[in-house]
Design an enzyme around this catalytic site. Structure first.
Site, PDB file in Angstrom:
ATOM      1  N   GLU B  90     -89.074 -79.304  25.627  1.00  0.00           N
ATOM      2  CA  GLU B  90     -88.648 -78.772  24.328  1.00  0.00           C
ATOM      3  C   GLU B  90     -87.150 -78.866  24.123  1.00  0.00           C
ATOM      4  O   GLU B  90     -86.685 -79.282  23.084  1.00  0.00           O
ATOM      5  CB  GLU B  90     -89.067 -77.299  24.163  1.00  0.00           C
ATOM      6  CG  GLU B  90     -90.445 -77.090  23.601  1.00  0.00           C
ATOM      7  CD  GLU B  90     -91.493 -77.301  24.653  1.00  0.00           C
ATOM      8  OE1 GLU B  90     -91.117 -77.413  25.823  1.00  0.00           O
ATOM      9  OE2 GLU B  90     -92.670 -77.343  24.309  1.00  0.00           O
ATOM     10  N   HIS B 159     -97.988 -66.049  24.267  1.00  0.00           N
ATOM     11  CA  HIS B 159     -98.328 -67.006  23.216  1.00  0.00           C
ATOM     12  C   HIS B 159     -98.479 -66.340  21.872  1.00  0.00           C
ATOM     13  O   HIS B 159     -99.033 -66.922  20.956  1.00  0.00           O
ATOM     14  CB  HIS B 159     -99.658 -67.707  23.551  1.00  0.00           C
ATOM     15  CG  HIS B 159     -99.526 -68.765  24.593  1.00  0.00           C
ATOM     16  ND1 HIS B 159     -99.337 -68.485  25.918  1.00  0.00           N
ATOM     17  CD2 HIS B 159     -99.546 -70.107  24.496  1.00  0.00           C
ATOM     18  CE1 HIS B 159     -99.257 -69.618  26.588  1.00  0.00           C
ATOM     19  NE2 HIS B 159     -99.382 -70.619  25.768  1.00  0.00           N
TER      20      HIS B 159
END
Lengths: 430, 374
Positions: B90, B159
Site C-alpha cells: 500500500e 477490518h
C-alpha cells in the site's frame, strides 16, 4: 562487514537476475563476520584506529567496467571537456557557497526551522543532475537545496523560500524541506525519509504511461530519486525497488550514503551495510561509486541514466559520500569521530575537481578564481533579494489548499466560500 | 433490513415496473434500478473512456475483476496498462500513484478496505493532500482514493473501522461518502474529474443494494457537486443527519417516527469534507432539533463536528441538546450479537429522535449507543 568495500560490483550489460556480487579478494580477512548487530562487536572493531579509514579506503572503488576500459586507454582521452569541467566546478561551488551562506543566515536568525545542509556531498548532486534535461525530474529529501540549485532553480528563489518570503520558489509556503518547482521538474523536498522514493517511482511510471498509453512516443523522461543510507532500511524503499524493476521504470535510485542518519551510524542500523547489493536482489544492477569524486559519479550516472532512457529499467547507485556539517543546523554533531571527518575533508570534491582541471591543463587558477568570485556575488545578491522581498500577505494563507477552491465548501450564505470576495483578503471566516 | 431483502428479490422480476417499495424513498420518476456496484463500475468505465489519463491501480483490480467486483470487465476493456494489479504494498503503490498524479495523469487508487489505507496514510496526507499548498499551486494532485469503509459483517476489529473523521480533519483533501447509486455515480465522476485529492468512502454492505435511478443519472456527463448535501426526506420536527449506510437506517427510522407523529427530515451528507454546514444549519433552524448518525467511533467524529458547527451558528434555534448516535466506543467485536450492539440500529435513531422531542422515558438504555454519554 567492517571490511573494505569491495570494488567493482557493476555490470553495464543487462543484469542476469540470479547473479550476486562477488567478493573481492582484497577484503581484509580478519574481520569477516557479516553481522554487525551487537554493540560489543562494534566497540571491538572500532577500537582499532583508522578502522573506518581502512574500510573506506581512498583507493579505487567501484566504477563501471566501461569506465575502467576508458582509463586503460591512453590519457589524452579525458573524462570531460573544458566547458563541462567549468560547468561542474561552478555548480559545486554554487552548492557549497549557498549552503555556507545558509548557515550564516540561520545563525543570524533570518532562516528558521529545520535546515539541512549539503556540504561535502556536492559531487553527487552535480554529477547526476547536470546530465539531465529540463523535463527529467528530481525527487529529493529534506536535504534538497543543492538538488534544486543543480536542477536550475535560481539561487534567489531558493534563498527567498528559505527566508519565508513570497518571492520564494513556493512563495514561502514550502520551506527548506519542501522545494518544488514545476518549471524545473523538482518534485520536492520530502520531510519523511523514504517518502520521496514512491513519488519518484510514480513520476517514472508517468513517463512510461505517457509513452505507452498516451502515445507520446518520444517521451523518455528519466527520474532521479535521491535519498540516504538510513532510508535504505525503510520498507518503502524495497517496495519501490520491486515495482520499478517489475515494471521496468525509467528511474535511477541514488543513495547518498554519508554513513550517518542523524546520530545513528549506518553500521549500527543495517544488517548488511553494502547497499548496492540490494539492487540485484530485486533484479536491477547495483553500483557502488566514490561519491566524493564528481567525475566518477558522472561516469556512472551516464550509464544509469542512459539505461533508463533506453527503457532498460532502473538502477541502484550507491554513492559513498560524507556530509561535512551535522545532520541539520541544530545538530551538535558530537558522535562523529574527528579523524573520520578529517579523512573526508581531505577528499573534498571541489578541491579534487580543481586539482584535476589544473593538472590536465583544462583551465587555469585564474579562471577558477573568477568563478568563485562570480558565485559569491550570486549568493550575496540572492541574500539581498531575499531580504528585500516582502513576506507573504495575509490573503495567501488560504490559497492553494485546493486546486479547485470549491473544496472549502459552502458558506453560511449558501454560496461557495471561495466566491466570497473577502475570502482572498483573508478576512472571511473559514 | 427486511425491506432491502424484499427489494432484491423483487428486483429481478419487477425491473420494469416502478417498484411499490420505492414510495418509501422520495426519488423522482424511478424507472430503472441500479446496484451501487454497477453504478461505480459504470462511472469508472465512462470516465476511463472519456479521458485516457485516468487509470486504475490497486490489489486485485484487474484479473480478479476487483476484490468486490467493482472493477469488473475493465481489464478486458482497457488493458493491463490502464488497470494495474499491484503487489501488496500500500505505501509503495499509493506513493507511486501520487507521484504519477504530480504529472497530471489521473490515478484511481483502490484500497481493498480503507483499513489498509493506514499503511499508506503518509502518502495520502503528506504527499497528496499537502502538496498543492507546499508547492504554492505549482503541483496539483488529481488523484482519487476509493474503497470500502466502515463495518462489514463479522470481519473483526481490524477490518471494520470508519475513516471519515480521520481524513476529513485534514485540509487539502476532499472526502466523499455516497449512499445511493445516484450518489455513487455522480460523486465518483466528480471525484475523478476533480483536480484535488479525493477520498471516496464506499460501504461494502451497500454494494449489492439497488436504488432507483433516473435517466439523468445514467447520462455519461452526470456529475454531482462536491460539498453539497442532499435532503432525502423533507420534514419539520427533527433533523437527522447521516452518511453512507446510516442514511438508509435514518430513512427507516423516519418511517417509524412518522407513525408516532414525528416528521423527521433526513439529510444525506454526501460530502464529509467540505461539510455542507449551511444546509445542516438551515435545516436545524427549521426543525430546531438535531440527531447525527454515524457508524464510526464516537470521539472526535463527524457527529461531533456537526454538533460544534450547530452550536456555533444556530445555538439559539436549538430546542433540545444535539443527539449523537455513533458506533460503540470499542474495537469491533466479532460475535454477531456483540457486533449488532456495537453498530447503531434503527431503534437507536428512533429513540434519539424521540428524546430530542421530549417523548422518550429515560436515557440509560441508550448509553452504549450515545457517543460520549456513557
Amino acid at each position: 562487514m567492517a571490511t573494505a568495500f569491495s570494488p567493482s560490483k557493476f555490470a553495464a550489460q543487462p543484469f542476469p537476475l540470479n547473479t550476486t556480487s562477488q567478493n573481492n579478494p582484497l577484503t581484509i580477512p580478519t574481520i569477516a563476520s557479516p553481522f554487525l548487530g551487537s554493540t560489543r562487536k562494534l566497540i571491538r572493531l572500532c577500537s582499532s584506529s583508522n578502522l573506518n579509514l581502512r574500510r573506506r579506503s581512498g583507493t579505487v572503488v567501484a566504477v563501471s567496467d566501461v569506465v575502467k576500459e576508458n582509463k586503460s586507454k591512453s590519457t589524452p582521452n579525458l573524462l570531460i571537456t573544458k566547458e563541462e569541467g567549468l560547468e561542474l566546478y561552478e555548480d559545486m561551488v554554487l552548492g557549497r557557497a549557498f549552503e555556507d551562506m545558509c548557515a550564516q543566515m540561520y545563525y543570524r536568525g533570518k532562516m528558521f526551522g529545520f535546515v539541512h545542509l549539503y556540504n561535502g556531498q556536492e559531487a553527487v548532486s552535480t554529477g547526476f543532475i547536470k546530465l539531465l534535461k529540463q523535463q527529467d525530474s528530481v525527487v529529493s529529501t529534506y536535504r534538497d537545496h543543492v538538488h534544486a540549485l543543480s536542477k536550475g532553480v535560481s539561487a534567489r528563489a531558493v534563498m527567498s523560500e528559505l527566508f519565508g518570503k513570497t518571492t520564494g520558489c513556493c512563495r514561502g509556503q514550502g520551506g527548506s524541506m519542501h522545494m518544488f518547482s514545476r518549471e524545473h521538474n523538482v518534485l520536492g523536498g520530502f520531510a519523511f525519509i523514504g517518502e520521496g522514493i514512491p513519488v519518484a517511482t510514480g513520476a517514472a511510471f508517468t513517463s512510461k504511461y505517457k509513452r505507452e498509453v498516451l502515445k507520446e512516443v518520444d517521451c523518455d523522461h528519466v527520474t532521479l530519486a535521491f535519498f540516504g543510507d538510513g532510508t535504505c532500511n525503510n520498507g518503502q524503499f524495497f517496495e519501490c525497488l520491486n515495482m520499478a524493476a517489475l515494471w521496468k521504470l525509467p528511474i535511477v535510485f541514488v543513495v547518498e550514503n554519508n554513513l550517518w542518519a542523524i546520530g545513528m551510524s549506518h553500521l549500527r542500523a543495517t544488517s548488511d551495510p553494502q547497499i548496492y547489493k540490494k539492487g540485484p536482489a530485486f533484479g536491477m544492477p547495483g553500483v557502488h561509486v566514490d561519491g566524493m569524486d564528481v567525475l566518477k559519479v558522472r561516469e556512472v550516472a551516464k550509464e544509469a541514466i542512459g539505461r533508463a532512457r533506453r527503457g532498460e529499467g532502473p538502477t541502484l547507485v550507491e554513492c559513498e559520500t560524507y556530509r561535512f556539517r551535522g545532520h541539520s543546523l541544530a545538530d551538535p554533531d558530537e558522535l562523529r569521530d574527528p579523524a573520520e571527518k578529517a579523512h573526508y575533508a581531505a577528499r573534498d570534491p571541489i578541491t579534487a575537481l580543481k586539482k584535476y582541471l589544473i593538472e590536465n591543463n583544462l583551465t587555469s587558477e585564474a579562471d577558477l578564481k573568477a568563478i568563485d568570485k562570480k558565485i559569491d556575488e550570486v549568493v550575496e545578491e540572492a541574500v539581498e533579494f531575499a531580504d528585500e522581498s516582502p513576506v507573504p500577505p495575509r490573503s495567501q494563507l488560504l490559497e492553494n489548499v485546493f486546486a479547485d477552491p470549491k473544496g472549502f465548501g459552502i458558506g453560511p450564505d449558501g454560496r461557495y466560500r471561495c466566491e466570497d470576495p473577502k475570502f482572498t483578503e483573508g478576512t472571511a471566516q473559514v | 433490513m427486511l425491506g432491502i431483502v424484499r427489494q432484491k428479490m423483487l428486483e429481478q422480476s419487477l425491473k420494469k415496473i416502478p417498484p411499490a417499495v420505492s414510495v418509501l424513498r422520495s426519488y423522482s420518476s424511478a424507472a430503472k434500478q441500479m446496484t451501487i456496484r454497477d453504478a461505480l463500475n459504470s462511472a469508472l468505465d465512462e470516465e476511463m473512456s472519456a479521458d485516457s489519463k485516468v487509470f486504475l491501480m490497486g490489489e486485485e483490480v484487474g484479473e480478479y475483476q476487483g476484490a468486490y467486483k467493482i472493477t469488473k470487465g475493465l481489464l478486458d476493456k482497457y488493458g493491463p496498462e490502464r488497470v494495474l494489479d499491484t503487489p501488496i504494498t500500500e505505501a509503495g503503490f499509493t506513493g507511486v500513484a501520487v507521484g504519477a498524479a504530480y504529472y497530471g495523469v489521473k490515478p484511481v487508487v483502490e484500497f481493498m478496505t480503507f483499513n489498509f489505507s493506514m499503511q499508506a496514510i503518509d502518502h495520502i496526507i503528506n504527499s497528496a493532500a499537502k502538496t498543492n499548498y507546499m508547492s504554492s499551486g505549482q503541483i496539483s494532485v488529481p488523484i482519487v482514493f476509493r474503497g470500502p469503509n466502515g463495518a462489514a459483517a463479522g470481519v473483526g476489529a481490524q477490518h471494520s473501522q470508519c475513516y471519515a473523521a480521520w481524513y476529513a480533519s485534514c485540509p487539502g483533501l476532499k472526502v466523499l461518502a455516497p449512499y445511493s447509486s445516484e450518489d455513487a455515480r455522480g460523486l465518483l465522476k466528480a471525484a475523478i474529474r476533480d483536480p484535488d485529492p479525493v477520498v471516496f468512502l464506499e460501504n461494502e454492505l451497500l454494494y449489492g443494494e439497488s436504488f432507483p435511478v433516473s435517466d439523468e443519472v445514467l447520462d455519461s456527463s452526470f456529475c454531482l457537486p462536491i460539498g453539497k448535501a442532499k435532503i432525502e426526506r423533507k420534514g419539520k420536527d427533527v433533523t437527522i443527519a447521516a452518511y453512507s449506510k446510516m442514511v438508509g437506517y435514518a430513512l427507516k427510522a423516519a418511517e417509524t417516527l412518522e407513525k408516532d407523529g414525528i416528521d423527521a427530515e433526513v439529510i444525506n451528507l454526501r460530502s464529509i469534507r467540505p461539510l455542507d454546514r449551511s444546509m445542516i444549519n438551515a435545516s436545524v433552524r427549521k426543525t430546531n432539533r438535531l440527531v447525527t448518525v454515524e457508524e464510526a467511533f464516537p470521539q472526535h467524529g463527524v457527529g461531533a463536528e456537526i454538533c460544534a458547527s450547530i452550536v456555533e451558528e444556530s445555538f439559539a434555534y436549538l430546542d433540545a441538546p444535539v443527539e449523537r448516535i455513533a458506533g460503540a466506543d470499542v474495537p469491533m467485536p466479532y460475535a454477531a450479537n456483540l457486533e449488532r450492539m456495537a453498530v447503531p440500529q434503527v431503534e437507536d435513531i428512533v429513540r434519539a429522535a424521540k428524546r430530542t422531542c421530549y417523548r422518550s422515558e429515560s436515557r440509560e438504555i441508550d448509553s452504549q449507543h450515545c457517543g460520549g454519554r456513557s
